[in-house]
Design a protein around this motif. Structure first.
Motif, PDB file in Angstrom:
ATOM      1  N   HIS A  60      47.593  37.859  48.387  1.00 42.32           N
ATOM      2  CA  HIS A  60      47.455  39.290  48.106  1.00 42.32           C
ATOM      3  C   HIS A  60      48.421  40.102  48.955  1.00 42.32           C
ATOM      4  CE1 HIS A  60      43.875  38.808  45.602  1.00 42.32           C
ATOM      5  NE2 HIS A  60      43.664  37.741  46.362  1.00 42.32           N
ATOM      6  N   TYR A  84      37.626  39.181  45.659  1.00 40.54           N
ATOM      7  CA  TYR A  84      36.825  39.989  46.574  1.00 40.54           C
ATOM      8  C   TYR A  84      35.325  39.901  46.287  1.00 40.54           C
ATOM      9  CZ  TYR A  84      41.445  41.693  47.730  1.00 40.54           C
ATOM     10  OH  TYR A  84      42.759  41.751  48.116  1.00 40.54           O
ATOM     11  N   TYR A  90      49.321  48.449  50.056  1.00 38.52           N
ATOM     12  CA  TYR A  90      48.106  48.801  50.801  1.00 38.52           C
ATOM     13  C   TYR A  90      47.042  47.734  50.574  1.00 38.52           C
ATOM     14  CZ  TYR A  90      44.159  51.177  52.786  1.00 38.52           C
ATOM     15  OH  TYR A  90      43.075  51.478  53.575  1.00 38.52           O
ATOM     16  N   ALA A 122      38.837  40.813  41.258  1.00 40.17           N
ATOM     17  CA  ALA A 122      37.369  40.755  41.264  1.00 40.17           C
ATOM     18  C   ALA A 122      36.899  39.399  41.814  1.00 40.17           C
ATOM     19  CB  ALA A 122      36.841  40.983  39.849  1.00 40.17           C
ATOM     20  N   ILE A 141      32.546  42.645  47.575  1.00 36.28           N
ATOM     21  CA  ILE A 141      32.425  43.301  48.898  1.00 36.28           C
ATOM     22  C   ILE A 141      32.491  44.830  48.796  1.00 36.28           C
ATOM     23  CG2 ILE A 141      33.345  41.335  50.180  1.00 36.28           C
ATOM     24  CD1 ILE A 141      36.072  42.808  50.233  1.00 36.28           C
ATOM     25  N   GLY A 142      32.936  45.329  47.646  1.00 32.51           N
ATOM     26  CA  GLY A 142      33.002  46.789  47.455  1.00 32.51           C
ATOM     27  C   GLY A 142      34.199  47.414  48.182  1.00 32.51           C
ATOM     28  N   ILE A 143      34.423  48.676  47.903  1.00 36.22           N
ATOM     29  CA  ILE A 143      35.565  49.393  48.511  1.00 36.22           C
ATOM     30  C   ILE A 143      35.036  50.704  49.095  1.00 36.22           C
ATOM     31  CG2 ILE A 143      37.847  50.407  48.071  1.00 36.22           C
ATOM     32  CD1 ILE A 143      37.998  48.589  45.570  1.00 36.22           C
ATOM     33  N   ILE A 152      44.005  52.437  47.671  1.00 37.15           N
ATOM     34  CA  ILE A 152      44.258  51.070  47.174  1.00 37.15           C
ATOM     35  C   ILE A 152      45.347  50.989  46.096  1.00 37.15           C
ATOM     36  CG2 ILE A 152      42.060  49.962  47.741  1.00 37.15           C
ATOM     37  CD1 ILE A 152      41.096  50.681  44.945  1.00 37.15           C
ATOM     38  N   SER A 162      49.006  48.594  42.221  1.00 36.78           N
ATOM     39  CA  SER A 162      50.143  49.497  41.922  1.00 36.78           C
ATOM     40  C   SER A 162      50.731  49.123  40.567  1.00 36.78           C
ATOM     41  CB  SER A 162      51.261  49.380  42.957  1.00 36.78           C
ATOM     42  OG  SER A 162      50.740  49.453  44.230  1.00 36.78           O
TER      43      SER A 162
END
Ligand code: ADP
Length: 432
Positions: free
Chosen positions: A396, A343, A385, A340, A370-372, A380, A402
């Protein structure tokens, strides 16, 4: 490898099922043939009783009656009146019939007559039946016969009747039945093979998928490790010919890249650990609100650095204790809060909250970042990924979520992501 296992499994399953079906078919055939043989022989014995009673009842044997016994080729009837062959109807005692009768007589006399005549009185009529297979010679009515030998005393001596019933057509019927069963078995083997080929392919699908995942995991891991390793190797190569200042800079880079590799390796080890040991958790009763407060406290300096407001919202009343692995839940919270912060742009806000609804703990980590995109939301949680591969690549690796999902799954919970109202992402964890 998988193809070989697939083929082997198919063959083993087909062989085992086929063997069971064949064994059952053979058993059925054996029982059915035994019954058929018995019934066939009973029918012959019945007919013989009737014929002999007919012969006994007639003081003068009619030509018509004797000829009717031979009609249709069911029986061959030889009658001797005081040892003289009796000719009747259109029957001509040709060479084959004479040879056949001789063989039957020889066999009867050598095998049965002495023992048989010792137990029956020659004053009364008697008959005796047996099966006979002619080993030598070739007869148009076949080699196998049921034979009945009858002795009937008459007013002026005796009649001896030799009645033969060819059974080759009955044996042919048995052979046809065997062939039919063999064909059915062969057909079922083919069907079993096709069925098990599909069935085992269905069974092996998770193994194939897991192998594919493992291969892609190894490929991605190697790719991620190659970059810091190349930097380390090139820095190490340049150190001997560089001045002191540059050497210090290269050493710093080597340490930094070494740190990146160490973090990546520890995340990979975490995942490998989840995969291999699965349920190896140390579950105890813990206060989830305390774990959340600790996590927020830990990440506060990092959030402050980016001018992000990090807050927590906890229920006023005390909650039941949550049975969980403390270290794993701490790791889960750290992943979500760290993401969090990573991003969310400067000046944003992050809220961590805890609720207890219908005996389930609901933890949510909501950011104004920034949202997904909906497309990325589906991917994700996959290993390695990254929605934006260029973003902070050194920190990252695309493994955090995962790991988070594995932890939640091991606690029989759920992890999902939605959009935060007004922008950003919200990760929701549901624990039992
Ligand atoms: P990473 O180590 O790259 O963050 P993760 O598995 O934790 O790996 O996350 C996978 C991807 O999901 C990230 O690369 C990022 O694109 C996206 N993501 C995760 N958390 C957030 C978030 N809070 N806001 C926006 N995107 C996120």
């Amino acid at each position: 490898m998988i193809k070989k296992v697939h083929l082997r499994l198919t063959l083993v399953c087909t062989a085992v099922t086929g063997a069971i079906v064949i064994a059952m078919t053979l058993l059925y055939l054996y029982v059915s043939e035994s019954n058929m043989r018995e019934n066939h022989y009973y029918a012959f014995q019945n007919d013989m009783n009737n014929i002999i009673n007919g012969l006994k009842a007639q003081s003068v044997l009619s030509n018509y009656y004797l000829a009717s016994l031979e009609a249709g080729g069911r029986y061959l009837v030889f009658i001797e009146d005081n040892g003289t062959p009796l000719l009747y109807g259109n029957i001509v005692e040709n060479k084959e019939r004479i040879e056949l009768l001789e063989k039957v007589k020889d066999y009867y006399q050598s095998s049965y007559e002495i023992s048989h005549s010792s137990v029956v009185s020659t004053q009364s009529s008697y008959h005796f039946d047996f099966t006979y297979t002619i080993a030598e010679g070739n007869f148009s009515m076949g080699q196998d016969f049921y034979v009945c030998v009858a002795y009937i005393p008459t007013g002026n001596g005796s009649l001896t009747a030799y009645i033969l019933a060819p059974v080759s057509s009955f044996y042919r019927q048995l052979s046809r039945q065997r062939l039919l069963f063999a064909a059915v078995n062969l057909f079922s083997l083919v069907l079993f093979y096709l069925f098990f080929y599909r069935f085992t392919s269905h069974l092996l699908r998770p193994v194939v998928e897991s192998q594919e995942k493992q291969n892609s995991f190894i490929a991605s891991a190697s790719h991620e490790l190659r970059t810091p390793l190349s930097v380390i190797l090139s820095c190490a190569a340049l150190i001997p010919e560089s001045d002191k200042e540059k050497q210090a800079q290269f050493c710093h880079t080597i340490r930094q890249e070494g740190g990146v590799m160490k973090r990546l390796l520890s995340e990979m080890l975490s995942l490998a650990d989840f995969d291999s040991r699965g349920m190896d958790l140390h579950k105890e009763a813990h206060e989830l609100d305390t774990l959340i407060l600790n996590c927020v406290e830990t990440f506060e300096p990092m959030a402050k650095e980016k001018n992000i407001r990090l807050s927590s919202t906890l229920p006023d009343s005390s909650l039941p204790l949550c049975i969980c692995d403390k270290h794993k839940i701490e790791q889960l919270l750290a992943i979500l809060v760290h993401n969090a912060i990573s991003y969310t742009n400067e000046g944003g806000a992050i809220g961590v909250s805890l609720k207890y609804v219908k005996k389930r703990f609901i933890i949510s980590v909501a950011d104004s970042g920034i949202g997904i995109s909906d497309e990325d939301k589906k991917r994700i949680f996959e290993r390695f990924y990254r929605a934006d591969a260029s973003h902070n690549a050194k920190e990252h690796f695309g493994l955090g979520l995962s790991i988070a999902q594995s932890i939640v799954k091991q606690h029989h919970g759920k992890l999902k992501v939605t959009d935060t109202e007004g922008g950003g992402s919200t990760f929701i964890v549901e624990l039992g």
